[in-house]
Design a protein around this motif. Structure first.
Motif, PDB file in Angstrom:
ATOM      1  N   LYS A  90       0.828  -1.201   0.000  1.00 31.43           N
ATOM      2  CA  LYS A  90       0.000   0.000   0.000  1.00 31.43           C
ATOM      3  C   LYS A  90       0.868   1.259   0.000  1.00 31.43           C
ATOM      4  O   LYS A  90       0.593   2.212  -0.725  1.00 31.43           O
ATOM      5  CB  LYS A  90      -0.937   0.001   1.200  1.00 31.43           C
ATOM      6  N   ALA A  91       1.947   1.259   0.778  1.00 31.19           N
ATOM      7  CA  ALA A  91       2.843   2.419   0.828  1.00 31.19           C
ATOM      8  C   ALA A  91       3.508   2.648  -0.533  1.00 31.19           C
ATOM      9  O   ALA A  91       3.643   3.794  -0.974  1.00 31.19           O
ATOM     10  CB  ALA A  91       3.899   2.233   1.914  1.00 31.19           C
ATOM     11  N   MET A  92       3.904   1.568  -1.209  1.00 33.80           N
ATOM     12  CA  MET A  92       4.487   1.722  -2.545  1.00 33.80           C
ATOM     13  C   MET A  92       3.455   2.272  -3.511  1.00 33.80           C
ATOM     14  O   MET A  92       3.760   3.158  -4.315  1.00 33.80           O
ATOM     15  CB  MET A  92       5.025   0.382  -3.062  1.00 33.80           C
ATOM     16  N   ASN A 116      -4.333 -14.858  -9.710  1.00 36.09           N
ATOM     17  CA  ASN A 116      -3.630 -14.235  -8.591  1.00 36.09           C
ATOM     18  C   ASN A 116      -4.660 -13.849  -7.528  1.00 36.09           C
ATOM     19  O   ASN A 116      -5.032 -12.683  -7.386  1.00 36.09           O
ATOM     20  CB  ASN A 116      -2.844 -13.013  -9.067  1.00 36.09           C
ATOM     21  N   ALA A 117      -5.128 -14.845  -6.797  1.00 39.99           N
ATOM     22  CA  ALA A 117      -6.208 -14.629  -5.823  1.00 39.99           C
ATOM     23  C   ALA A 117      -5.826 -13.606  -4.760  1.00 39.99           C
ATOM     24  O   ALA A 117      -6.631 -12.735  -4.416  1.00 39.99           O
ATOM     25  CB  ALA A 117      -6.602 -15.955  -5.179  1.00 39.99           C
ATOM     26  N   ILE A 118      -4.610 -13.679  -4.241  1.00 36.64           N
ATOM     27  CA  ILE A 118      -4.186 -12.755  -3.184  1.00 36.64           C
ATOM     28  C   ILE A 118      -4.158 -11.326  -3.709  1.00 36.64           C
ATOM     29  O   ILE A 118      -4.687 -10.407  -3.084  1.00 36.64           O
ATOM     30  CB  ILE A 118      -2.804 -13.166  -2.626  1.00 36.64           C
ATOM     31  N   GLY A 119      -3.551 -11.120  -4.866  1.00 38.05           N
ATOM     32  CA  GLY A 119      -3.471  -9.782  -5.445  1.00 38.05           C
ATOM     33  C   GLY A 119      -4.834  -9.225  -5.800  1.00 38.05           C
ATOM     34  O   GLY A 119      -5.153  -8.074  -5.481  1.00 38.05           O
ATOM     35  N   ASN A 120      -5.657 -10.037  -6.445  1.00 42.76           N
ATOM     36  CA  ASN A 120      -6.993  -9.568  -6.836  1.00 42.76           C
ATOM     37  C   ASN A 120      -7.836  -9.216  -5.615  1.00 42.76           C
ATOM     38  O   ASN A 120      -8.524  -8.196  -5.606  1.00 42.76           O
ATOM     39  CB  ASN A 120      -7.692 -10.613  -7.705  1.00 42.76           C
ATOM     40  N   LYS A 124      -9.213  -5.257  -4.838  1.00 41.94           N
ATOM     41  CA  LYS A 124     -10.650  -5.030  -4.626  1.00 41.94           C
ATOM     42  C   LYS A 124     -10.919  -4.500  -3.225  1.00 41.94           C
ATOM     43  O   LYS A 124     -11.747  -3.603  -3.043  1.00 41.94           O
ATOM     44  CB  LYS A 124     -11.434  -6.322  -4.858  1.00 41.94           C
ATOM     45  N   SER A 125     -10.201  -5.022  -2.219  1.00 42.39           N
ATOM     46  CA  SER A 125     -10.461  -4.630  -0.827  1.00 42.39           C
ATOM     47  C   SER A 125     -10.036  -3.193  -0.525  1.00 42.39           C
ATOM     48  O   SER A 125     -10.527  -2.609   0.440  1.00 42.39           O
ATOM     49  CB  SER A 125      -9.757  -5.587   0.139  1.00 42.39           C
ATOM     50  N   VAL A 126      -9.137  -2.632  -1.327  1.00 39.51           N
ATOM     51  CA  VAL A 126      -8.678  -1.261  -1.067  1.00 39.51           C
ATOM     52  C   VAL A 126      -9.307  -0.255  -2.022  1.00 39.51           C
ATOM     53  O   VAL A 126      -8.824   0.865  -2.168  1.00 39.51           O
ATOM     54  CB  VAL A 126      -7.127  -1.141  -1.064  1.00 39.51           C
TER      55      VAL A 126
END
Length: 153
Positions: A90-92, A116-120, A124-126
């Motif tokens: 998030k900081a990047m 890429n389940a983790i990335g997707n 979406k969550s942010v």
């Protein structure tokens, strides 16, 4: 929580960034575009928008970020697995977004592999919008493909 800092990516970071990419499971690398020369060209065109996260002199995260004058795009967003869930990604992203804003870019997109389940889930969550109204097409620019394309009536 690990101590880290975010800074602009420089071509001298390439060996560590490439090693980072190679350590990410399922990461898509293109031999020409992601070569030293390909990244050198990208950074020359986009000198202030790509970022790395460093901890104790070691690169643990990166985002290639560039724009075409209208829209920015994130490529190769990654954080080393043992540094995840610390806010580094998030900081990047915020750093790269601020760099785009400084260049008067008002919209940014990213490409994430479908599997890429983790990335997707993260994007979406942010608050990033998943677009279902677009199709993304790729075309490899080489003489054979251009000739074939040009010969189609």
């Amino acid at each position: 929580m690990t101590d880290y800092h975010i800074r602009e990516m420089k071509i001298e970071d390439y060996p560590q960034v490439y090693d980072l990419w190679m350590g990410i499971q399922g990461f898509g690398i293109r031999s020409i575009d992601d070569s030293f020369e390909g990244i050198r060209r990208f950074l020359k065109r986009n000198p202030t928008t790509s970022v790395v996260a460093a901890s104790q002199g070691e690169i643990v995260g990166s985002i290639l970020c560039g724009h075409d004058g209208r829209r920015g795009c994130f490529y190769h967003v990654c954080v080393r697995e043992d540094f995840r869930k610390q806010g580094i990604g998030k900081a990047m992203a915020v750093s790269a977004m601020k760099a785009l804003q400084a260049e008067q870019i008002t919209k940014v997109c990213l490409i994430a592999f479908t599997d890429n389940a983790i990335g997707n889930q993260f994007w979406k969550s942010v608050g990033w919008t998943f677009r279902q109204d677009l199709n993304y097409y790729d075309f490899i620019l080489n003489e054979e493909n251009i000739t074939r394309f040009n010969s189609i009536p």
